[in-house]
Enzyme design. Structure first.
Site, PDB file in Angstrom:
ATOM      1  N   THR A 217      39.696  37.879  51.068  1.00  0.00           N
ATOM      2  CA  THR A 217      40.495  38.663  50.121  1.00  0.00           C
ATOM      3  C   THR A 217      41.830  38.943  50.796  1.00  0.00           C
ATOM      4  OG1 THR A 217      38.610  39.694  49.071  1.00  0.00           O
ATOM      5  CG2 THR A 217      40.639  40.976  49.058  1.00  0.00           C
TER       6      THR A 217
ATOM      7  N   ARG B 246      31.538  39.606  36.723  1.00  0.00           N
ATOM      8  CA  ARG B 246      31.527  40.707  37.723  1.00  0.00           C
ATOM      9  C   ARG B 246      32.969  41.067  38.098  1.00  0.00           C
ATOM     10  NH1 ARG B 246      33.560  41.214  43.299  1.00  0.00           N
ATOM     11  NH2 ARG B 246      32.244  42.713  44.363  1.00  0.00           N
ATOM     12  N   VAL B 247      33.283  42.335  38.034  1.00  0.00           N
ATOM     13  CA  VAL B 247      34.598  42.796  38.468  1.00  0.00           C
ATOM     14  C   VAL B 247      34.404  43.626  39.725  1.00  0.00           C
ATOM     15  CG1 VAL B 247      36.581  44.243  37.870  1.00  0.00           C
ATOM     16  CG2 VAL B 247      35.544  42.766  36.135  1.00  0.00           C
ATOM     17  N   GLY B 248      35.188  43.318  40.747  1.00  0.00           N
ATOM     18  CA  GLY B 248      35.064  44.039  42.013  1.00  0.00           C
ATOM     19  C   GLY B 248      36.141  45.093  42.176  1.00  0.00           C
ATOM     20  N   ASP B 249      36.201  45.615  43.387  1.00  0.00           N
ATOM     21  CA  ASP B 249      37.154  46.683  43.711  1.00  0.00           C
ATOM     22  C   ASP B 249      38.605  46.248  43.578  1.00  0.00           C
ATOM     23  OD1 ASP B 249      36.265  45.054  46.069  1.00  0.00           O
ATOM     24  OD2 ASP B 249      38.085  45.990  46.849  1.00  0.00           O
TER      25      ASP B 249
ATOM     26  N   THR C 141      39.618  45.708  51.641  1.00  0.00           N
ATOM     27  CA  THR C 141      38.825  44.485  51.572  1.00  0.00           C
ATOM     28  C   THR C 141      37.426  44.796  52.085  1.00  0.00           C
ATOM     29  OG1 THR C 141      38.504  42.298  52.579  1.00  0.00           O
ATOM     30  CG2 THR C 141      39.917  43.813  53.793  1.00  0.00           C
ATOM     31  N   GLY C 142      36.433  44.071  51.611  1.00  0.00           N
ATOM     32  CA  GLY C 142      35.065  44.306  52.068  1.00  0.00           C
ATOM     33  C   GLY C 142      34.095  44.256  50.903  1.00  0.00           C
ATOM     34  N   HIS C 143      32.950  44.900  51.063  1.00  0.00           N
ATOM     35  CA  HIS C 143      31.909  44.856  50.044  1.00  0.00           C
ATOM     36  C   HIS C 143      32.330  45.702  48.832  1.00  0.00           C
ATOM     37  CE1 HIS C 143      27.985  46.003  48.212  1.00  0.00           C
ATOM     38  NE2 HIS C 143      27.904  44.685  48.264  1.00  0.00           N
ATOM     39  N   GLY C 144      32.736  44.994  47.781  1.00  0.00           N
ATOM     40  CA  GLY C 144      33.403  45.628  46.649  1.00  0.00           C
ATOM     41  C   GLY C 144      32.650  46.787  46.023  1.00  0.00           C
TER      42      GLY C 144
HETATM   43  C1  LIG Z   1      36.388  40.112  51.958  1.00  0.00           C
HETATM   44  O1  LIG Z   1      35.886  40.026  50.666  1.00  0.00           O
HETATM   45  C2  LIG Z   1      36.292  40.919  49.789  1.00  0.00           C
HETATM   46  O2  LIG Z   1      37.118  41.736  50.108  1.00  0.00           O
HETATM   47  C3  LIG Z   1      35.639  40.875  48.447  1.00  0.00           C
HETATM   48  C4  LIG Z   1      36.144  41.889  47.457  1.00  0.00           C
HETATM   49  N1  LIG Z   1      36.330  43.205  48.006  1.00  0.00           N
HETATM   50  C5  LIG Z   1      35.167  41.977  46.309  1.00  0.00           C
HETATM   51  O3  LIG Z   1      34.109  42.569  46.475  1.00  0.00           O
HETATM   52  O4  LIG Z   1      35.434  41.431  45.295  1.00  0.00           O
END
Ligand SMILES: COC(=O)C[C@H](N)C(=O)O
Length: 312
Positions: free
Chosen positions: A166, A194-197, A217-220
């Protein structure tokens, strides 16, 4: 105000063969954004340029290089925000667009809305004259391969490590305006829709001249639960430095919901931080004509902008 830009190319695990590409991708993006700021350009233009550069770079999970959903398609999320007036624009689950961040900016500037999704986002792109490209053009051999191995999405947030890439940027310009931008393909094998953060204000990014700007960034799903980007700015409002605020917010996410991730932040006085609770996060910053970048905890390379441009 002296301009500052900070960018990230995703938190998670960066495989050895991808490290150099990630380092050069984030430094290139930071230098491009900084050159806009140096010429007197505004923070919004700088973060848009930096993120566009990484969307176009197949090393990152955004634009070309995005990971694939359960049906083998690219669906992307992006957000941009202006700290001057708290205007923001976002797109989610959008397909067949080279640069979702540019579309997010158009949502901010050309509509009364803040978030357009899926088909509606594509209809809007068409109305704005943004060309649709074949979805295949966004798919790399690598993302196809990973999808065909049928990797499960990261249902365990603590083991979040499969889909780094990301991208995001935060900046302050010489007038003291801050902005943020974030763009992603999301998680491999995510459900369609699916919509993420990264499309959600306060989770994937936030910018307010009264405090600063952040991109995450990370686990949305974990980041959405704790509204990570806004949370760390609250900590700064309470008096913490960017580094303390970033670590406090990341630690809360880890202990409260078991999620890992990374953040970049710039304060309205030009202090910055790039912090992560994952094993790695590619990041780069330029301040006072000095470039710094790294991938591992404690790794910081420093060079002048002039040297960095020569070696490009
Ligand atoms: C490093 O990966 C991500 O940041 C994925 C993003 N935050 C999501 O969950 O859509």
């Amino acid at each position: 105000m002296k301009p500052v830009i900070v960018v990230h190319g995703g938190a998670g695990r960066i495989f050895k063969d991808r490290e150099e590409g990630a380092r050069s991708g984030v430094t290139r993006a930071a230098l491009k954004g900084y050159s806009i700021l140096k010429q007197g350009g505004n923070a919004l233009d700088a973060v848009e340029e930096a993120v566009t550069s990484m969307e176009d770079d197949p090393h990152f999970n955004a634009g070309c290089g995005s990971v694939l959903n359960e049906k083998g398609e690219v669906e992307m999320d992006a957000i941009i925000m202006d700290g001057k007036n708290l205007a923001s624009g976002a797109v989610s689950a959008v397909k067949c667009i080279a640069n979702p961040i540019k579309l997010a900016r158009l949502v901010m500037e050309k509509t009364e809305h803040m978030l357009l999704t899926d088909h509606g986002a594509n209809l809007f792109a068409k109305a704005m004259g943004v060309p649709e490209i074949p979805g295949e053009k966004l798919i790399t051999e690598r993302s196809r391969e990973r999808w065909s191995k049928n990797l499960e999405p990261d249902s365990n947030p603590q083991e979040f490590k499969k889909d780094p890439g990301t991208v995001g940027a935060v900046a302050i310009d010489n007038e003291g305006n801050v902005a943020c931008a974030t763009s992603t393909g999301g998680l491999t094998n995510k459900l369609v829709g699916r919509v993420g953060d990264s499309a959600c204000i306060g989770s994937g990014g936030y910018a307010d001249n009264h405090v600063g700007a952040s991109s995450t960034t990370g686990h949305g799903e974990s980041m959405m639960k704790v509204v990570l980007a806004r949370r760390l700015l609250y900590h700064m409002e309470q008096g913490m430095s960017p580094v303390e605020a970033a670590d406090t917010a990341l630690n809360y996410m880890k202990t409260r919901v078991g999620g890992l991730g990374g953040v970049i932040v710039v304060s309205n006085s030009g202090d910055w931080a790039a912090r992560f609770s994952t094993k790695q996060m590619s990041w780069a910053t330029v301040k006072d004509d000095q470039l710094q970048y790294g991938i591992y905890t404690g790794e910081i390379h420093t060079s002048s902008v002039a040297e960095a441009l020569e070696s490009k």
